[in-house]
Scaffold this active site. Structure first.
Site, PDB file in Angstrom:
ATOM      1  N   SER A  18       0.819  -1.208   0.000  1.00 32.38           N
ATOM      2  CA  SER A  18       0.000   0.000   0.000  1.00 32.38           C
ATOM      3  C   SER A  18       0.848   1.251   0.000  1.00 32.38           C
ATOM      4  O   SER A  18       1.774   1.399   0.803  1.00 32.38           O
ATOM      5  CB  SER A  18      -0.923   0.009   1.226  1.00 32.38           C
ATOM      6  OG  SER A  18      -1.619   1.217   1.316  1.00 32.38           O
ATOM      7  N   ASP A  19       0.531   2.172  -0.900  1.00 32.24           N
ATOM      8  CA  ASP A  19       1.133   3.486  -0.874  1.00 32.24           C
ATOM      9  C   ASP A  19       0.640   4.206   0.379  1.00 32.24           C
ATOM     10  O   ASP A  19      -0.481   3.975   0.842  1.00 32.24           O
ATOM     11  CB  ASP A  19       0.712   4.258  -2.128  1.00 32.24           C
ATOM     12  CG  ASP A  19       1.429   5.589  -2.255  1.00 32.24           C
ATOM     13  OD1 ASP A  19       2.638   5.626  -1.992  1.00 32.24           O
ATOM     14  OD2 ASP A  19       0.769   6.582  -2.615  1.00 32.24           O
ATOM     15  N   LYS A  20       1.481   5.063   0.951  1.00 33.96           N
ATOM     16  CA  LYS A  20       1.086   5.795   2.160  1.00 33.96           C
ATOM     17  C   LYS A  20       0.239   7.016   1.825  1.00 33.96           C
ATOM     18  O   LYS A  20      -0.904   7.152   2.259  1.00 33.96           O
ATOM     19  CB  LYS A  20       2.320   6.240   2.951  1.00 33.96           C
ATOM     20  CG  LYS A  20       1.972   7.077   4.191  1.00 33.96           C
ATOM     21  CD  LYS A  20       3.199   7.642   4.845  1.00 33.96           C
ATOM     22  CE  LYS A  20       3.788   8.792   4.066  1.00 33.96           C
ATOM     23  NZ  LYS A  20       2.931  10.004   4.066  1.00 33.96           N
ATOM     24  N   THR A  64      -3.493   7.064   0.521  1.00 34.75           N
ATOM     25  CA  THR A  64      -4.077   5.724   0.628  1.00 34.75           C
ATOM     26  C   THR A  64      -4.296   5.375   2.094  1.00 34.75           C
ATOM     27  O   THR A  64      -5.417   5.188   2.546  1.00 34.75           O
ATOM     28  CB  THR A  64      -3.160   4.682  -0.039  1.00 34.75           C
ATOM     29  OG1 THR A  64      -2.869   5.098  -1.360  1.00 34.75           O
ATOM     30  CG2 THR A  64      -3.824   3.325  -0.047  1.00 34.75           C
TER      31      THR A  64
END
Length: 1037
Positions: free
Chosen positions: A369-371, A374
């Site tokens: 997951s991108d931070k 997101t």
């Protein structure tokens, strides 16, 4: 201060720079003069027309090469490149040839082949449309190419199409310009130059650029602070630079190339269906050959007209067997059920772009997951304020609620008390005024759409939102009502003053100041910046207890800096200091020397807040056996802090570099990860939770490693930088607010940008796969029954029990509707409490296949029995002996001759067989409400869709029996006695399956559970890709 390099025509000496035929590859680590010398460009005059022509020949145009789209005819042919499809095509052609050779009319002979072809064409159309849509991902990258650019050529500034730019051009850029090509900064004409490069690197903050050399041979994009990348946006400042990369030889071009080389990934369900198809085709071939060979001794039967005609007759039976064995409706049912699943997911903001990804979600074992945007909101927020309470150096802290750009929130004083009028607190009132005035951003509500519009850096927008939450002091009585939603506080302060001068933010000062004249004609300087730099300029502090400005003591300074460090270490907050001073009314200009003798207002702590739902979503992922890895372009400290806040890391977790060896390897930067080599990288992924400061290639490498270890990988993202990894992952998940490139590269788009939506999508994916297994098993058992019926009839020497067109109708229509309805079976309550299923888990295991083989045999036997019953036992039927029935070809030579032969042209027996087949399969559909639970526990009305589908299938069946369509299908209406026998033969299938369900429950002492995710890294061999540094295979022991 203006940052620049010396001008003039450089000498044409050998610079010794690296040249790869693509331009200068290390411009960031070279002096501006060296870059200019490489391209033979004069920094004051730019390239000449001749230089431009030569460069264009050498480097080409500043455009990404157009991808050759797959021709339509190739896409169409590709859809028919399937073994089962080829078998059906062959059956259609052979059936038509035989029909014509036997003297049937062309119209009559075309019925069955045309039905088959229409089915195949429908499936091919769906496939072609899906693949055409996939090609849009590449084309969307063109939206990030700048249209026009300002360049210096022949000593004059010119506006030219960006496609005409060549390496060596001097480009000039200002606020709002899109960077047209990768550029080495040579001159900065303002105090600062800031670039929004989030679409490339994922950084949430604008990046300040400079002209100095970057002495780092392994610098990633984020480290190349003297480079401007194609497609990024100038948000502050004005500058010039030397173009060093165009077209595909840019950062964004390399991303595009990475997207272009992606190969289609076969999803687990598709792989299983392919395996099933290959197995089924072999079984079909074997049965067809067996039926044909078994009946060779009957080829010479005189009633068939000779050996050749006999061979043709039994070949037709083999063709019917092929049609019966192939579940023609399976692709359509799978597609329909997945499509219905996507509609349900879309209602929950999970928009699926590719149908197979619905099923892939169900076996996801890792989510990368991108931070930014997101796990976090990508909306900076002020959440802490610290001010000096009194001259005794005591500090007071205030909390500010609200984590978005919406100006809704409360201010809590010491002890958590809600402040009803925050602006009546001196430090907060001054902080709000400074935040509103020392600010170049714009925030407003669009009149047409009513949506919040914002222009500028997210930090400055956060300050405007903060000012709105503080409001105006009660002592101020504005002429008109102040609307917080319309940013009335900011508007009031801006309208109340006139800005006279501005000192922009610069790297050396790390602060910004404005000089304003108020409506009371008072002149004030308002400043903001890095706390340590602002404090150096301060001589006084605004006391919050009403004392006013008091001298800044060393104790106060130390207390403020300690609070700043606590903000950063505890919550990874970005700290900003605010200050002001009054100046004489004669002051109309600002100089750097004016930034002295300031009065310190307070500290603001801000961050990009985590989404509130993320903690529970991550907890659910953990319970479901799904690993979550945060992958971000932001710095390591910020990433780790967010990971703790959302629960990915516990507050006590030791990170890389600590003395706790058991907890090492949880967090790495992209460079640290890259320097490990293939062996270290593969081992690191076992405990990896946070990967920060990453470039696109790091994401790709991570996906490769995880997939090589047997994981099913989902990758989330929202920027152009995420697109290659989204394509490489088993399922790419883009944010709804993300770039068009990310959305078109993804398999699924989150309409609400909510990480929790992923959890719902994963659960729905598991439900859909379980239900898919149910209807696949249902269709398999039905097809087994049809094969048994045709095979048994051929062995017994019976007349044609079912024609191919009747089998097609049963497979596609009457079977298809209940099979689709089985996709609406309810989910198990513990669906997300079990680990992901393994990719190699079979759809049908040995025991289940035996169960459905038994059911299939029962279906086939009763179908043939109904046929025989009409001829031998039914008083109104054929009234013949077994011998007469099995020697039907010789009816003309028997007593009664042609009259006796007429009975074999009756439509009743085949109609009974077809009706038995349909009804028994309706009862069998009820069996598939659950794999092991009895119908007494899960009644039919538990799935109302199934009840409706069965009713519709029966209505359609009655429709072809009692309307004009009966002639096309060779059927007729049945009497009450005939229907009674149909029900008697069909209903016992429920009893047969109930017995096997009971046996299944008995042999399973514990409830069936998933075997969990992939095998441990310690148990597998990890194949490495060509991108690995080590070329040998890796085995972790």
């Amino acid at each position: 201060m203006v940052s620049h390099a010396s001008s003039g025509r450089p000498s044409s000496r050998d610079t010794g720079m690296v040249y790869l035929g693509l331009g200068m590859q290390d411009a960031y680590s070279s002096e501006v003069q060296e870059v200019a010398a490489f391209y033979h460009v004069d920094l004051d005059r730019g390239l000449s027309d001749r230089d431009v022509q030569q460069a264009r020949i050498k480097y080409g145009r500043n455009q990404m090469e157009a991808e050759q789209s797959t021709p339509l005819w190739k896409l169409i042919l590709k859809q028919f490149d399937d073994l089962l499809v080829k078998i059906l095509l062959g059956a259609a052609i052979v059936d038509f040839i035989i029909a014509i050779s036997e003297g049937e009319s062309i119209q009559s002979g075309l019925i069955e082949p045309m039905v088959i072809l229409l089915i195949l064409v429908a499936n091919a159309t769906v496939g072609v449309v899906t693949e055409r849509n996939a090609e849009k991902a590449i084309e969307q990258l063109k939206s990030y190419e700048a249209d026009d650019a300002t360049v210096l050529r022949n000593g004059q500034l010119q506006l030219i199409p960006s496609a005409d730019i060549v390496p060596g051009d001097i480009v000039e850029l200002a606020v709002g310009n899109k960077v047209p090509a990768d550029t080495r900064v040579s001159h900065i004409y303002t105090t600062s130059l800031k670039i929004d490069q989030s679409l490339l690197t994922g950084e949430s903050q604008a990046v300040e650029k400079h002209t100095e050399v970057v002495h780092n041979e392994q610098a990633v994009y984020q480290d190349k602070l003297n480079m401007l990348f194609s497609g990024t946006l100038v948000v502050a400042g004005r500058a010039r630079g030397i173009v060093v990369g165009t077209g595909s030889n840019t950062a964004i071009g390399k991303i595009r190339d990475a997207m272009g080389v992606e190969e289609d990934v076969v999803t687990p369900l598709k792989a299983k269906l392919d395996e099933f198809g290959a197995l089924l085709s072999k079984v079909i071939a074997g049965i067809c050959v067996l039926v044909w060979v078994v009946n060779i001794n009957r080829f010479n039967d005189p009633a068939l007209g000779g050996w050749f005609q006999g061979a043709i007759h039994y070949f037709k039976i083999a063709v019917a067997l092929a049609v019966a064995a192939i579940p023609e409706g399976l692709p359509a049912v799978v597609t329909t059920c997945l499509a219905l699943g996507t509609r349900k997911m879309a209602r929950h903001n999970a928009i699926v772009r590719t149908l197979p990804s619905v099923e892939t979600l169900g076996c996801t074992t890792v989510i990368c997951s991108d931070k930014t945007g997101t796990l976090t909101t990508n909306q900076m927020s002020v959440i802490k304020v610290a001010a000096v309470q009194s001259s005794s150096s005591q500090l007071a802290e205030f909390d500010v609620t609200g984590t978005t750009f919406s100006p809704e929130g409360m201010v809590l004083g010491p002890g958590g008390v809600v402040l009803r009028q925050p602006a009546d607190t001196p430090c907060l009132a001054h902080a709000a005024q400074c935040a509103a005035l020392c600010n170049d951003s714009q925030v407003f509500v669009a009149q047409k759409t009513g949506t919040l519009q914002r222009i500028g850096e997210s930090t400055e927008i956060a300050l405007r939102v903060f000012a709105e939450k503080i409001g105006l002091p009660s002592s101020i009585r504005p002429d008109r009502p102040i609307s917080r939603s319309q940013f009335g506080t900011n508007n009031f302060w801006q309208e109340d003053v006139e800005r006279l001068a501005l000192l922009e933010f610069s790297r050396d000062r790390k602060m910004m100041s404005v000089l304003v004249k108020g409506s009371d004609r008072q002149h004030n300087i308002w400043s903001k910046g890095a706390p340590e730099f602002v404090l150096r300029k301060c001589s006084h502090v605004l006391a919050n207890n009403g004392e006013g400005a008091v001298p800044l003591t060393d104790n106060m300074r130390q207390a403020i800096l300690s609070d700043m460090q606590a903000f950063g270490s505890r919550q990874a907050l970005r700290c900003l200091a605010l200050a002001f001073k009054s100046v004489p009314t004669t002051t109309t200009k600002l100089d750097y020397s004016d930034e002295s003798g300031l009065t310190f207002i307070g500290l603001l702590g801000m961050h990009d807040p985590p989404r509130p739902e993320c903690r529970s979503a991550l907890s659910t992922c953990h319970n479901a056996g799904i690993k979550v890895i945060m992958v971000t372009g932001d710095n390591k400290g910020t990433a780790e802090a967010v990971a703790r806040q959302v629960g990915a890391l516990s507050p006590s977790t030791a990170l890389a570099g600590s003395d706790d060896e058991d907890n090492l390897g949880i967090s790495y930067t992209g460079r640290e990860f890259e320097e490990m080599g293939a062996l270290g990288q593969a081992a690191a992924t076992r405990n990896l939770v946070v990967l920060s400061r990453v470039e696109p290639m790091h994401k790709l490498r991570l996906v490769e490693l995880l997939k090589a270890q047997g994981h099913v990988v989902a990758m989330t993202g929202d920027g152009v930088n995420d697109a290659p990894a989204l394509l490489r992952a088993d399922i790419g998940i883009a944010m709804g607010s993300g770039t068009a490139v990310a959305k078109h590269a993804a398999d699924m788009v989150l309409g609400d940008d909510n990480f929790a939506t992923i959890v719902f999508a994963v659960a729905e994916g598991r439900v859909i796969f379980n239900n898919t297994k149910q209807f696949i098993r249902y269709m398999i058992s039905s097809n087994i029954g049809e094969v048994v019926a045709i095979f048994l009839a051929a062995l017994l020497g019976l007349p044609e029990v079912l024609t191919p067109v009747q089998l097609l109708w049963v497979n596609l229509v009457t079977d298809g509707l209940p099979a689709t309805a089985l996709g609406f079976n309810r989910a198990d309550k513990d669906m997300m409490a079990r680990g992901p299923r393994r990719v190699d888990d079979p759809i049908v295991n040995g025991w289940l296949f035996l169960r459905y083989l038994i059911i299939g045999m029962y279906v086939g036997i009763v179908t043939v029995y109904g046929f025989i019953w009409w001829y031998i036992s039914f008083p109104e039927g054929g009234n013949m002996t077994w011998s007469q029935l099995t020697h039907f070809q010789a009816c003309a030579s028997q007593p009664g001759g042609a009259k006796d032969c007429e009975v074999f042209h009756s439509k009743h027996p085949t109609t009974i067989s077809m009706s038995v087949l349909v009804v028994v399969e309706m009862f069998n559909a009820l069996n598939n409400l659950s794999e092991d639970s009895s119908l007494l526990r899960i009644p039919p009305w538990d799935n109302k869709w199934l009840v409706g589908a069965i009713a519709t299938s029966m209505a359609l069946h009655f429709g072809i029996l009692y309307t004009g369509a009966s002639a096309m299908f060779g059927v007729t209406g049945l009497s009450f006695a005939e229907w009674t026998m149909v029900i008697k033969l069909s209903a016992p299938v429920i009893l047969v399956d109930e017995i096997m369900k009971a046996w299944s429950r008995r042999r399973q002492r514990h409830p069936a559970s998933s075997r969990g995710g992939p095998v441990s890294l310690m148990e597998i061999q990890v194949p490495l890709t060509s991108s690995s540094r080590d070329e040998a295979a890796l085995k972790l022991k």
